[in-house]
Write a protein that holds these residues in place. Structure first.
Motif, PDB file in Angstrom:
ATOM      1  N   ALA A  99       0.821  -1.204   0.000  1.00  0.00           N
ATOM      2  CA  ALA A  99       0.000   0.000   0.000  1.00  0.00           C
ATOM      3  C   ALA A  99       0.858   1.259   0.000  1.00  0.00           C
ATOM      4  O   ALA A  99       1.980   1.276   0.516  1.00  0.00           O
ATOM      5  CB  ALA A  99      -0.923  -0.003   1.217  1.00  0.00           C
ATOM      6  N   PHE A 100       0.304   2.319  -0.535  1.00  0.00           N
ATOM      7  CA  PHE A 100       0.967   3.614  -0.502  1.00  0.00           C
ATOM      8  C   PHE A 100       1.014   4.152   0.925  1.00  0.00           C
ATOM      9  O   PHE A 100       0.219   3.772   1.787  1.00  0.00           O
ATOM     10  CB  PHE A 100       0.242   4.617  -1.396  1.00  0.00           C
ATOM     11  N   ASN A 101       1.936   5.075   1.171  1.00  0.00           N
ATOM     12  CA  ASN A 101       2.093   5.641   2.511  1.00  0.00           C
ATOM     13  C   ASN A 101       0.946   6.577   2.893  1.00  0.00           C
ATOM     14  O   ASN A 101       0.533   6.617   4.053  1.00  0.00           O
ATOM     15  CB  ASN A 101       3.418   6.409   2.614  1.00  0.00           C
ATOM     16  N   GLY A 102       0.451   7.337   1.944  1.00  0.00           N
ATOM     17  CA  GLY A 102      -0.563   8.336   2.244  1.00  0.00           C
ATOM     18  C   GLY A 102      -1.956   7.752   2.428  1.00  0.00           C
ATOM     19  O   GLY A 102      -2.362   6.861   1.677  1.00  0.00           O
ATOM     20  N   ALA A 127      -2.188 -10.389   1.309  1.00  0.00           N
ATOM     21  CA  ALA A 127      -1.060 -10.264   2.234  1.00  0.00           C
ATOM     22  C   ALA A 127      -0.100  -9.199   1.750  1.00  0.00           C
ATOM     23  O   ALA A 127      -0.037  -8.870   0.567  1.00  0.00           O
ATOM     24  CB  ALA A 127      -0.339 -11.602   2.357  1.00  0.00           C
ATOM     25  N   GLY A 128       0.672  -8.666   2.699  1.00  0.00           N
ATOM     26  CA  GLY A 128       1.697  -7.706   2.345  1.00  0.00           C
ATOM     27  C   GLY A 128       1.803  -6.589   3.357  1.00  0.00           C
ATOM     28  O   GLY A 128       1.442  -6.739   4.524  1.00  0.00           O
ATOM     29  N   ASP A 129       2.299  -5.453   2.887  1.00  0.00           N
ATOM     30  CA  ASP A 129       2.495  -4.263   3.711  1.00  0.00           C
ATOM     31  C   ASP A 129       1.345  -3.301   3.422  1.00  0.00           C
ATOM     32  O   ASP A 129       1.272  -2.710   2.348  1.00  0.00           O
ATOM     33  CB  ASP A 129       3.845  -3.627   3.380  1.00  0.00           C
ATOM     34  N   PHE A 130       0.432  -3.153   4.406  1.00  0.00           N
ATOM     35  CA  PHE A 130      -0.729  -2.296   4.229  1.00  0.00           C
ATOM     36  C   PHE A 130      -0.463  -0.857   4.672  1.00  0.00           C
ATOM     37  O   PHE A 130      -1.336   0.001   4.530  1.00  0.00           O
ATOM     38  CB  PHE A 130      -1.918  -2.880   5.001  1.00  0.00           C
ATOM     39  N   ASN A 131       0.715  -0.605   5.208  1.00  0.00           N
ATOM     40  CA  ASN A 131       1.112   0.739   5.640  1.00  0.00           C
ATOM     41  C   ASN A 131       0.074   1.401   6.534  1.00  0.00           C
ATOM     42  O   ASN A 131      -0.093   2.632   6.524  1.00  0.00           O
ATOM     43  CB  ASN A 131       1.417   1.629   4.424  1.00  0.00           C
ATOM     44  N   SER A 146      -7.793   7.623  14.450  1.00  0.00           N
ATOM     45  CA  SER A 146      -8.869   6.692  14.091  1.00  0.00           C
ATOM     46  C   SER A 146      -9.312   6.893  12.655  1.00  0.00           C
ATOM     47  O   SER A 146      -9.696   5.939  11.972  1.00  0.00           O
ATOM     48  CB  SER A 146     -10.059   6.872  15.037  1.00  0.00           C
ATOM     49  N   SER A 147      -9.260   8.137  12.191  1.00  0.00           N
ATOM     50  CA  SER A 147      -9.675   8.440  10.815  1.00  0.00           C
ATOM     51  C   SER A 147      -8.799   7.731   9.787  1.00  0.00           C
ATOM     52  O   SER A 147      -9.241   7.471   8.663  1.00  0.00           O
ATOM     53  CB  SER A 147      -9.625   9.952  10.572  1.00  0.00           C
ATOM     54  N   GLU A 148      -7.547   7.399  10.169  1.00  0.00           N
ATOM     55  CA  GLU A 148      -6.654   6.682   9.259  1.00  0.00           C
ATOM     56  C   GLU A 148      -6.881   5.185   9.330  1.00  0.00           C
ATOM     57  O   GLU A 148      -6.771   4.480   8.327  1.00  0.00           O
ATOM     58  CB  GLU A 148      -5.195   7.010   9.592  1.00  0.00           C
ATOM     59  N   MET A 149      -7.220   4.661  10.516  1.00  0.00           N
ATOM     60  CA  MET A 149      -7.440   3.228  10.674  1.00  0.00           C
ATOM     61  C   MET A 149      -8.801   2.782  10.143  1.00  0.00           C
ATOM     62  O   MET A 149      -8.953   1.660   9.657  1.00  0.00           O
ATOM     63  CB  MET A 149      -7.321   2.843  12.149  1.00  0.00           C
ATOM     64  N   TYR A 184       7.040   1.327  16.973  1.00  0.00           N
ATOM     65  CA  TYR A 184       6.780  -0.023  16.479  1.00  0.00           C
ATOM     66  C   TYR A 184       5.368  -0.078  15.905  1.00  0.00           C
ATOM     67  O   TYR A 184       4.433   0.477  16.493  1.00  0.00           O
ATOM     68  CB  TYR A 184       6.878  -1.049  17.609  1.00  0.00           C
ATOM     69  N   SER A 185       5.212  -0.780  14.772  1.00  0.00           N
ATOM     70  CA  SER A 185       3.882  -0.915  14.172  1.00  0.00           C
ATOM     71  C   SER A 185       3.732  -2.289  13.532  1.00  0.00           C
ATOM     72  O   SER A 185       4.704  -2.881  13.067  1.00  0.00           O
ATOM     73  CB  SER A 185       3.649   0.152  13.097  1.00  0.00           C
ATOM     74  N   LYS A 186       2.490  -2.746  13.495  1.00  0.00           N
ATOM     75  CA  LYS A 186       2.159  -3.957  12.734  1.00  0.00           C
ATOM     76  C   LYS A 186       1.598  -3.508  11.392  1.00  0.00           C
ATOM     77  O   LYS A 186       0.392  -3.263  11.249  1.00  0.00           O
ATOM     78  CB  LYS A 186       1.147  -4.829  13.468  1.00  0.00           C
TER      79      LYS A 186
END
Length: 278
Positions: A99-102, A127-131, A146-149, A184-186
């Motif tokens: 996924a893109f960073n933004g 699967a992968g990196d959902f950023n 929360s607006s990002e999640m 740290y992030s998942k």
């Protein structure tokens, strides 16, 4: 060590882990360098989404004697495919994501995954990196609004997918800063639908220790040791393929300990609040 040398390290790692299909994210190998880089994976088939992003983002690599892969869709943020396992004659759908960073740049990804979910007719893994994290507990040392999640949460719910059973590292990325500034992030995960859970009942994900790659690699394994399946692998960033054992010993374990201390403090604070409420 040059990039080709690092890719040879990947080949050695793949042999050790008995891997027949894997994805590489953030490869940063452009079209003009693709032929030379791909030549290090002898007897493997490779597809990329380089045609949809100039920087080179996603590779999917497999052994043709073990898997038949039919790519159904390329996108700047994913590759979607139908996969036939030649060993056990099972078919599944697989979407490799980077996924893109933004937050706003990721919106088309969520919409496309909903569309893909409606089109698959059997076991599906994305699967992968959902950023992005799914909950505040999946990030330590910083905060995610929360607006990002919420868009990610809605996508997961609408697609009918869930995290596969997993062992190993909880946090799959950190910013490599000094302990007091460490985050740290998942960000990386392996999501599956119900049909996958029904079909691959003995398969789980193992997230390897931090320090071997840029992000924590994920390997799918079988809990049936007598009938171990060829496993998938998800790794991040070809620029750090060579294991940095000295750094892992010096920083990696202290990082994990620091994260554990932070989490322990959060648990204690929560418990204190609960006790006050009662």
């Amino acid at each position: 060590m040059n990039r080709v040398g690092k890719q040879r390290d990947v080949n050695y790692f793949l042999q050790l882990q008995n891997i027949g299909l894997f994805g590489l994210l953030e490869t940063k190998i452009k079209n003009k360098a693709f032929t030379k880089a791909a030549s290090t994976f002898s007897n493997w088939c490779i597809t990329t989404n380089n045609g949809y992003h100039s920087g080179g983002r996603i590779w999917v690599v497999w052994k043709p004697n073990l898997f038949r892969v039919n790519v159904l869709e390329y996108n700047a943020q994913y590759i979607h495919m139908k996969v036939d396992s030649l060993e056990d004659r099972r078919t599944f759908w697989f979407t490799m994501v980077y996924a893109f960073n933004g937050m706003h740049d990721r919106e088309p990804l969520w919409d496309n995954l909903r569309r893909v979910a409606c089109a698959v007719s059997g076991p599906w893994a994305v699967a992968g990196d959902f950023n992005c994290v799914l909950s505040a507990s999946e990030r330590v040392g910083g905060s995610t609004p929360s607006s990002e999640m919420e868009p990610f949460r809605r996508c997961v719910s609408d697609c009918g997918v869930m995290d596969i059973t997993a062992v190993g590292a909880l946090f799959t990325w950190n910013n490599k800063q000094k302990p007091q500034d460490r985050i740290y992030s998942k960000l990386d995960r392996f999501l599956v639908n119900k049909a996958w859970c029904d079909s691959f009942t003995d398969v789980y994900a193992q997230f390897l220790p931090e320090g071997i790659f840029d992000h924590t690699p994920c390997i799918l394994k079988s809990s049936n040791q007598g009938q171990t399946k060829r496993c998938f692998k998800l790794a991040k960033n070809l620029k750090q393929l060579k294991p940095e054992l000295k750094r892992l010993n010096k920083e990696g374990y202290s990082d994990i300990e620091n994260a554990a201390n932070i989490l322990q403090k959060q648990v204690e604070d929560m418990q204190e609040v609960i006790n006050k409420d009662h």
